[in-house]
Write a protein that holds these residues in place. Structure first.
Motif, PDB file in Angstrom:
ATOM      1  N   SER B  22      -1.031   5.879   5.995  1.00 57.22           N
ATOM      2  CA  SER B  22      -2.065   4.885   5.713  1.00 57.22           C
ATOM      3  C   SER B  22      -1.839   3.601   6.488  1.00 57.22           C
ATOM      4  CB  SER B  22      -2.112   4.596   4.226  1.00 57.22           C
ATOM      5  OG  SER B  22      -0.930   3.950   3.855  1.00 57.22           O
ATOM      6  N   ARG B  23      -2.111   3.661   7.780  1.00 56.12           N
ATOM      7  CA  ARG B  23      -2.034   2.409   8.532  1.00 56.12           C
ATOM      8  C   ARG B  23      -3.290   1.576   8.302  1.00 56.12           C
ATOM      9  NH1 ARG B  23       1.891   1.343  11.879  1.00 56.12           N
ATOM     10  NH2 ARG B  23       3.323   2.994  12.495  1.00 56.12           N
ATOM     11  N   SER B  24      -4.395   2.236   8.018  1.00 55.46           N
ATOM     12  CA  SER B  24      -5.642   1.485   7.825  1.00 55.46           C
ATOM     13  C   SER B  24      -5.810   1.122   6.352  1.00 55.46           C
ATOM     14  CB  SER B  24      -6.827   2.324   8.276  1.00 55.46           C
ATOM     15  OG  SER B  24      -6.924   3.449   7.439  1.00 55.46           O
ATOM     16  N   THR B  28      -5.271   3.099   2.244  1.00 56.82           N
ATOM     17  CA  THR B  28      -4.550   2.524   1.109  1.00 56.82           C
ATOM     18  C   THR B  28      -5.444   2.490  -0.118  1.00 56.82           C
ATOM     19  OG1 THR B  28      -3.551   1.097   2.734  1.00 56.82           O
ATOM     20  CG2 THR B  28      -3.057   0.617   0.452  1.00 56.82           C
ATOM     21  N   GLY B 110      -0.636  -6.546   7.288  1.00 58.86           N
ATOM     22  CA  GLY B 110       0.436  -5.756   7.888  1.00 58.86           C
ATOM     23  C   GLY B 110       0.601  -4.399   7.239  1.00 58.86           C
ATOM     24  N   ASP B 111       1.756  -3.834   7.453  1.00 59.17           N
ATOM     25  CA  ASP B 111       2.010  -2.449   7.092  1.00 59.17           C
ATOM     26  C   ASP B 111       2.108  -2.274   5.585  1.00 59.17           C
ATOM     27  OD1 ASP B 111       2.633   0.135   7.097  1.00 59.17           O
ATOM     28  OD2 ASP B 111       4.490  -0.039   8.260  1.00 59.17           O
ATOM     29  N   LYS B 112       1.239  -1.415   5.033  1.00 56.83           N
ATOM     30  CA  LYS B 112       1.274  -1.208   3.592  1.00 56.83           C
ATOM     31  C   LYS B 112       1.751   0.187   3.227  1.00 56.83           C
ATOM     32  CE  LYS B 112      -2.680  -3.365   3.586  1.00 56.83           C
ATOM     33  NZ  LYS B 112      -3.961  -3.986   3.321  1.00 56.83           N
ATOM     34  N   ARG B 113       2.365   0.853   4.202  1.00 56.95           N
ATOM     35  CA  ARG B 113       2.756   2.240   3.930  1.00 56.95           C
ATOM     36  C   ARG B 113       3.821   2.330   2.851  1.00 56.95           C
ATOM     37  NH1 ARG B 113       4.192   4.549   9.541  1.00 56.95           N
ATOM     38  NH2 ARG B 113       4.915   2.427   9.703  1.00 56.95           N
TER      39      ARG B 113
END
Lengths: 293, 634
Positions: B22-24, B28, B110-113
């Motif tokens: 889930s980069r986008s 998310t 930013g990154d929410k992975r």
């Protein structure tokens, strides 16, 4: 039948509470060598307030400020439904002593929130003090309630009224008498209102009917506290009860008023210290109760 | 039921799998939506489990050896009314926090992975902790639950969050969980199997004849679980961890994860050990200390989430106190009071999940719009965020125990079951009654300093997006419903209490709660109807028509004076200084201990700042742990 009694009690309380305040004002005036207002002065004051319009401060949060006086009054009136007062019957399944404590706290919280919502600095200071005193009060009161509950085996009014006469219950009830004085926001414990100092603190922005309701809620609260105290000793039925109850109310009010006449105001810190130390009485009566005395 | 279980496991695993990629932002959101669906299913499974116990056996390995490792060969999942009850808590709260998360996570750039991967797994393992019917599997799932919650705390990847995570890790995993594992191994060795049925039949008899072992094992178990439940003095990790996690995770940590140790305490102390007065009294003492110190410290806080975190400590104190009182009273022969205290404990656990979950969400909403948690800085937000303010008001009144909200009923049940007994728990109950006033004061502060007091500098914001306020409102409505109609949760609770072998007393629950013989009675619904009607009438006949500026002592300028949040109850705090000086002493002692451990840990710390290494390290440790476990037992 109980509902009818409760309604009659409610009417009696609303009518009689301001009159009791009138008596107290007279007693205080006499003790301070003043003439004093007539006995129905408090009623006249309230009637005047109820004829004046409500004013809302422009900066206040509307949905908090407007219902605050009504909630403050209604929550103590709700408590008066389940406490037997003039007539012995009441809606006694509606609440017990815990419910009474929480309803009277709710009344104070409603006032504090309404006062805070105006943003007035006096109201803020007053509300801080009000809540601080409530905490300190509860510290003493909690042990007293535990003492009374442990020695009579229940919290509901059908258990507590009248108390079985034991050492623990008598000391507990006497300690409750002191707490009734304190919780009634009487001098020297009126740190939250403190008229000469912070111009009635939480009440400063309330006016007209709203202020009337707030004042009435305090008188009703005082009357209820005295009622609980009397009920600890009064028989629960018989015609003599009515007479003894009313006379008892007047006597206790006179006693409270004459104490009030001789004191100045505590600082918040001193009031908290008194209440913290007073808890020892509650703890002692709790010990006596558990031992079985 | 198999289908439901499978559905929950699959949907949450899929969500977590999506989370890896889930980069986008859309993905998310999808993860959150799937988690919400999974949570709803958990709640549904809980409701089904209340009606009938469902058991599910899954054979994983075919082992012929008769050692304890056999326990791993089958996975028994079972929902009985007790776990069903906790699943309902988890499900409803998980649903609200997940829905809330859909919009809330936009706050973080930013990154929410890290979030998207761990969040569904965290939910999944909490669910598995509840449904596993084997102590060994319980510990495995428990470890995994801690592990994933830990990464969620570290979500923001800055120094503060990593320190909080390390503290959380060191205290719960490194210290407490090893203890827990040791105890669990002992228990399994004693009874010859990890199945709850075997444990409850074997252990009780064994402990009856071996009292010393019982006390040792109980103390160890209590500490192992107590660190996770953040009982004083093991609560040190909690304020940091809850503050640093994203708000919907804090809400879940406080509302749901804190209930997992309570769930196990119910199982262990009621089904697996004989009821012993001393143990009950000790648990009650533990709970009282927790509620007292937790809340007294909460009173001093000026950071919104830290204040709530300390209250989580305080409120879990109420739950544990009621549990201990219940055990004590039952073993002393006060059956009505004891069973009532157990019901009160479960009810307060449920209520705490809802009102504290709600309050953490409101703190999150404030953070979302203003970026601030500082009570000194915030103010006057009720005008801009009326729905959040309203929800926060209901949450605050509920936790303060004001009628007619749910906190009132459960606190009342705690008082009714403890105060009238001529035992020591009555004194503890009095302290709980006092602390309730402190809670009220603390939430007057929380609410007023965020929403109504004039701000230091004018703050202009908008109301939060619909998915955020809607989930707040759901929890707020539940707080009201469970307050005025307690018959609904109490029915589930009495089933849960029955299932651990305690007969529930017959109390009237509708229209009002009545404990017979004048022990206590309240009627929240009647009080609400009367007060609501009369308030409405008073407002209608006394309308507000005029509005004027606030009185400013005669000057034309606005006074705009405000007292800082730290000065709210300064004189009260000064008078009760003794409490804080004891606290300080304890803090000093723990600090010395902590400094000693830190010397050892400083090498480890360097590694831990690198999150990826930390994650790998934790996985490795888990693997090693499992290997050792297997090795020892084979």
């Amino acid at each position: 039948m109980n509902a009818v009694y409760a309604a009659l009690n409610l009417i009696f309380i609303v009518l009689f509470a301001p009159l009791l305040d009138g008596i107290e004002r007279k007693v205080k005036a006499r003790l301070q060598s003043r003439q004093g207002p007539p006995l129905i002065q408090t009623w006249l004051d309230l009637l005047k307030l109820f004829r004046r319009p409500n004013v809302r401060p422009r900066e206040s949060v509307r949905w908090l400020f407007e219902p605050a006086p009504a909630i403050a009054l209604v929550s103590v009136l709700a408590a008066s439904l389940f406490i037997p007062s003039l007539l012995p019957g009441s809606l006694d399944t509606w609440g017990d002593i815990i419910a009474f404590i929480y309803l009277s706290t709710l009344s104070a919280v409603a006032i504090a929130l309404g006062a805070f919502s105006t943003g007035s600095p006096y109201a803020q200071i007053g509300s801080h003090r009000e809540v601080s005193i409530i905490m300190a009060e509860e510290f003493s009161l909690a042990f007293i309630v535990a003492a009374l509950a442990a020695s009579s085996g229940g919290l509901s009014f059908s258990r507590l009224f009248p108390l079985q006469l034991k050492v623990s219950t008598i000391t507990g009830a006497l300690a409750f008498a002191v707490m009734a004085y304190v919780a009634g926001a009487r001098i020297p414990f009126d740190v939250a209102e403190a008229e000469p100092e912070i111009v009635e603190g939480p009440f400063i922005e309330f006016s007209g009917k709203g202020l009337g309701m707030l004042k009435l809620s305090i008188y009703v609260k005082r009357l209820l506290l005295t009622t609980i105290l009397l009920n600890f000793f009064l028989p629960q039925d018989g015609t003599v009860r009515v007479l003894v109850y009313v006379i008892g109310l007047v006597i206790i009010s006179v006693v409270y008023a004459s104490i009030e006449a001789h004191y100045g105001r505590f600082r918040t810190k001193d009031a908290a210290r008194f209440l913290k130390r007073f808890a020892i009485v509650g703890i002692l009566s709790w010990i006596l109760g558990v031992v079985g005395w | 039921m198999e289908v439901i279980f499978l559905f929950i496991v699959i949907i949450l695993s899929v969500a977590s799998f999506i989370g890896v990629f889930s980069r986008s932002a859309i993905l998310t959101k999808l993860v959150n939506a799937l988690s919400a669906l999974g949570s709803l299913t958990i709640a549904y499974a809980g409701i089904v489990g209340l009606k009938e116990s469902v058991e599910l056996n899954i054979t994983l390995l075919h082992l012929k050896s008769d050692s304890i490792i056999n326990a791993f060969s089958t996975l028994t999942l079972k929902v009985d009314p007790l776990s069903g009850f906790f699943m309902i808590i988890l499900g409803i709260l998980g649903f609200c926090t997940s829905v809330y998360g859909i919009a809330y996570l936009d706050m973080y750039k930013g990154d929410k992975r890290l979030y998207a991967f761990n969040y569904p797994l965290f939910l999944l393992f909490m669910f598995l902790v509840l449904v596993s019917w084997n102590l060994l599997w319980f510990v495995v799932f428990w470890e995994l639950m801690t592990l994933f919650s830990q990464f969620l705390v570290a979500f923001e990847r800055n120094e503060k969050t990593l320190i909080a995570t390390l503290k959380y890790f060191c205290m719960t995993k490194a210290a407490a969980d090893f203890m827990l594992i040791a105890i669990v191994l002992v228990l399994i060795t004693i009874s010859g199997g990890g199945d709850y049925d075997i444990l409850s039949s074997q252990l009780v008899n064994y402990f009856r004849s071996h009292p010393l072992e019982m006390y040792l094992v109980s103390a160890g178990f209590m500490i192992g679980l107590g660190v996770k439940a953040a009982l004083v003095p093991f609560h040190v990790w909690l304020p940091d961890a809850y503050v640093e996690a994203p708000s919907n995770v804090s809400s879940l940590l406080s509302g749901a994860m804190e209930k997992m140790p309570v769930y196990m305490m119910f199982r262990f102390f009621l089904s697996f050990t004989p009821l012993t007065p001393n143990i009950g009294l000790l648990i009650a003492l533990f709970g009282t200390l927790t509620l007292f110190f937790g809340t007294m410290y909460a009173l001093k806080q000026t950071d919104s989430k830290r204040l709530l975190a300390y209250h989580s400590v305080g409120q879990i104190g109420y739950v544990v106190f009621a549990l201990g009182a219940g055990i004590y009273l039952l073993s002393k022969g006060y059956t009505t009071f004891g069973a009532l205290a157990l019901m009160a404990s479960l009810f307060h656990a449920l209520n705490h999940a809802f009102f504290k979950g709600l309050l953490f969400l409101t703190a999150g909403s404030i953070l979302y719009r203003t970026g601030s948690r500082d009570l000194d800085h915030l103010g006057g937000l009720a005008r801009f965020m009326p729905i959040t303010a309203f929800a926060a008001l209901i949450g605050s009144l509920s936790i303060a125990g004001m009628p007619p909200f749910n906190g009132f009923v459960s606190k009342w049940m705690i008082y009714v079951s403890t105060l009238p007994t001529p035992t020591l728990v009555s004194l503890f109950g009095a302290l709980a009654l006092f602390i309730s006033a402190v809670t009220t004061a603390s939430f007057v502060k929380y609410f007023t300093s965020i929403f109504v007091r004039p701000p230091a500098k004018e703050i202009t914001v908008k109301e939060v997006p619909v998915s955020m306020w809607a989930s707040q409102l759901i929890l707020a409505v539940l707080c009201v419903i469970f307050g005025v109609y307690p018959a609904l949760p109490l029915e589930a609770i009495s089933k849960a209490v029955d299932s651990v072998g305690v007969t529930t007393p017959s109390i009237t629950v509708f229209p009002g709660l009545i404990v017979s013989d004048g022990i206590g009675n309240i009627a929240p619904l009647a009080l609400l109807v009367f007060s609501g009607a009369l308030t409405a009438v008073l407002l209608a006949i006394f309308p507000y028509k005029i509005s004027l500026p606030v009185w400013t002592t005669g000057t034309r300028r606005s006074l705009a004076m405000r007292l800082p949040a730290s000065s709210y109850y300064a004189s009260f705090e000064e008078e009760f200084e003794d409490v804080y000086s004891w606290g300080e002493w304890c803090v000093c002692t723990t600090k010395r201990l902590w400094d000693a451990t830190k010397a050892v840990l400083s090498n480890f710390e360097e590694v831990s700042f690198d999150l990826d290494k930390m994650m790998t390290g934790a996985w490795l440790m888990l693997l090693i742990l499992l290997t050792i476990l297997g090795g020892v037992l084979l």
